[in-house]
Design a protein around this motif. Structure first.
Motif, PDB file in Angstrom:
ATOM      1  N   THR A   6      16.083  21.171  -3.213  1.00 43.59           N
ATOM      2  CA  THR A   6      15.140  21.187  -4.331  1.00 43.59           C
ATOM      3  C   THR A   6      14.320  22.464  -4.372  1.00 43.59           C
ATOM      4  O   THR A   6      14.014  22.980  -5.436  1.00 43.59           O
ATOM      5  CB  THR A   6      14.214  19.958  -4.235  1.00 43.59           C
ATOM      6  N   ASN A   7      14.003  23.013  -3.214  1.00 43.47           N
ATOM      7  CA  ASN A   7      13.149  24.198  -3.171  1.00 43.47           C
ATOM      8  C   ASN A   7      13.935  25.513  -3.136  1.00 43.47           C
ATOM      9  O   ASN A   7      13.387  26.552  -2.781  1.00 43.47           O
ATOM     10  CB  ASN A   7      12.196  24.118  -1.975  1.00 43.47           C
ATOM     11  N   ALA A  20      12.640  30.655 -15.668  1.00 39.30           N
ATOM     12  CA  ALA A  20      13.036  31.553 -16.757  1.00 39.30           C
ATOM     13  C   ALA A  20      13.787  30.812 -17.862  1.00 39.30           C
ATOM     14  O   ALA A  20      14.331  31.435 -18.774  1.00 39.30           O
ATOM     15  CB  ALA A  20      13.903  32.685 -16.209  1.00 39.30           C
ATOM     16  N   ASN A  21      13.845  29.481 -17.787  1.00 36.39           N
ATOM     17  CA  ASN A  21      14.567  28.644 -18.753  1.00 36.39           C
ATOM     18  C   ASN A  21      16.059  28.926 -18.799  1.00 36.39           C
ATOM     19  O   ASN A  21      16.713  28.707 -19.817  1.00 36.39           O
ATOM     20  CB  ASN A  21      13.963  28.768 -20.160  1.00 36.39           C
ATOM     21  N   LEU A  22      16.605  29.406 -17.680  1.00 40.74           N
ATOM     22  CA  LEU A  22      18.034  29.662 -17.598  1.00 40.74           C
ATOM     23  C   LEU A  22      18.768  28.506 -16.916  1.00 40.74           C
ATOM     24  O   LEU A  22      19.993  28.465 -16.901  1.00 40.74           O
ATOM     25  CB  LEU A  22      18.296  30.967 -16.841  1.00 40.74           C
ATOM     26  N   ALA A  23      17.999  27.556 -16.378  1.00 41.76           N
ATOM     27  CA  ALA A  23      18.567  26.387 -15.714  1.00 41.76           C
ATOM     28  C   ALA A  23      17.569  25.239 -15.779  1.00 41.76           C
ATOM     29  O   ALA A  23      16.379  25.449 -16.042  1.00 41.76           O
ATOM     30  CB  ALA A  23      18.900  26.707 -14.260  1.00 41.76           C
ATOM     31  N   THR A  24      18.085  24.038 -15.547  1.00 43.09           N
ATOM     32  CA  THR A  24      17.233  22.856 -15.449  1.00 43.09           C
ATOM     33  C   THR A  24      17.469  22.209 -14.089  1.00 43.09           C
ATOM     34  O   THR A  24      18.516  22.395 -13.475  1.00 43.09           O
ATOM     35  CB  THR A  24      17.541  21.829 -16.567  1.00 43.09           C
ATOM     36  N   LYS A  25      16.486  21.433 -13.644  1.00 44.33           N
ATOM     37  CA  LYS A  25      16.550  20.766 -12.342  1.00 44.33           C
ATOM     38  C   LYS A  25      16.518  19.260 -12.555  1.00 44.33           C
ATOM     39  O   LYS A  25      15.717  18.752 -13.335  1.00 44.33           O
ATOM     40  CB  LYS A  25      15.356  21.192 -11.486  1.00 44.33           C
ATOM     41  N   HIS A  26      17.383  18.546 -11.827  1.00 46.21           N
ATOM     42  CA  HIS A  26      17.477  17.088 -11.929  1.00 46.21           C
ATOM     43  C   HIS A  26      17.494  16.489 -10.525  1.00 46.21           C
ATOM     44  O   HIS A  26      18.066  17.077  -9.613  1.00 46.21           O
ATOM     45  CB  HIS A  26      18.754  16.703 -12.684  1.00 46.21           C
ATOM     46  N   PRO A  27      16.903  15.318 -10.338  1.00 42.87           N
ATOM     47  CA  PRO A  27      16.864  14.700  -9.005  1.00 42.87           C
ATOM     48  C   PRO A  27      18.261  14.489  -8.436  1.00 42.87           C
ATOM     49  O   PRO A  27      19.194  14.141  -9.155  1.00 42.87           O
ATOM     50  CB  PRO A  27      16.189  13.345  -9.243  1.00 42.87           C
ATOM     51  N   GLY A  28      18.370  14.700  -7.133  1.00 42.76           N
ATOM     52  CA  GLY A  28      19.635  14.463  -6.440  1.00 42.76           C
ATOM     53  C   GLY A  28      19.625  13.113  -5.760  1.00 42.76           C
ATOM     54  O   GLY A  28      18.656  12.358  -5.846  1.00 42.76           O
ATOM     55  N   GLU A  86      19.754  12.692  -2.519  1.00 43.03           N
ATOM     56  CA  GLU A  86      18.941  12.786  -1.316  1.00 43.03           C
ATOM     57  C   GLU A  86      17.544  13.257  -1.688  1.00 43.03           C
ATOM     58  O   GLU A  86      17.352  13.950  -2.681  1.00 43.03           O
ATOM     59  CB  GLU A  86      19.594  13.748  -0.332  1.00 43.03           C
ATOM     60  N   GLU A  87      16.572  12.918  -0.851  1.00 41.16           N
ATOM     61  CA  GLU A  87      15.156  13.159  -1.160  1.00 41.16           C
ATOM     62  C   GLU A  87      14.831  14.618  -1.483  1.00 41.16           C
ATOM     63  O   GLU A  87      14.116  14.906  -2.427  1.00 41.16           O
ATOM     64  CB  GLU A  87      14.301  12.687   0.012  1.00 41.16           C
ATOM     65  N   ASP A  88      15.325  15.555  -0.692  1.00 41.67           N
ATOM     66  CA  ASP A  88      14.973  16.966  -0.861  1.00 41.67           C
ATOM     67  C   ASP A  88      16.062  17.782  -1.540  1.00 41.67           C
ATOM     68  O   ASP A  88      16.124  19.001  -1.375  1.00 41.67           O
ATOM     69  CB  ASP A  88      14.652  17.589   0.501  1.00 41.67           C
ATOM     70  N   MET A  89      16.924  17.106  -2.304  1.00 43.03           N
ATOM     71  CA  MET A  89      18.036  17.785  -2.957  1.00 43.03           C
ATOM     72  C   MET A  89      17.948  17.589  -4.472  1.00 43.03           C
ATOM     73  O   MET A  89      17.375  16.617  -4.948  1.00 43.03           O
ATOM     74  CB  MET A  89      19.370  17.245  -2.442  1.00 43.03           C
TER      75      MET A  89
END
Length: 97
Positions: A26-27, A37-45, A47-50
């Protein structure tokens, strides 16, 4: 964000070849820069820290228009992968006797 770095080019390419998904910590600084930069999005994995990262339409355009610097970067990544593989093989030979 001024330009995509070598690692970002390689990982975006990987994501786009794999149903636009890249699973990592995640980090992860490279992906979080892309998210900022709005070139990607992040979604929960799972595993807790992924997290899963996905390249946005804007990110795909930046990747497509990456220019000569990125072409050089891609060659750099390919060369480093080959050197890494050679190093692992050499290490394996040494350890195996």
């Amino acid at each position: 964000m001024s330009s995509l770095n070598v690692i970002q080019v390689d990982q975006m390419n990987h994501a786009l070849r794999n149903q636009n998904r890249f699973y990592t910590e995640t980090n992860d600084s490279h992906w979080n820069e892309l998210v900022q930069a709005n070139l990607a999005t992040k979604h929960p994995g799972w595993e807790e820290d992924m997290s899963y990262f996905r390249v946005t339409a804007e990110g795909k355009e930046a990747f497509k228009n990456k220019g000569s610097d990125a072409a050089t970067s891609e060659q750099f990544v390919k060369n480093n992968r080959l050197n890494y593989i050679k190093g692992v093989f050499t290490c394996h030979q040494v350890l195996s006797g």
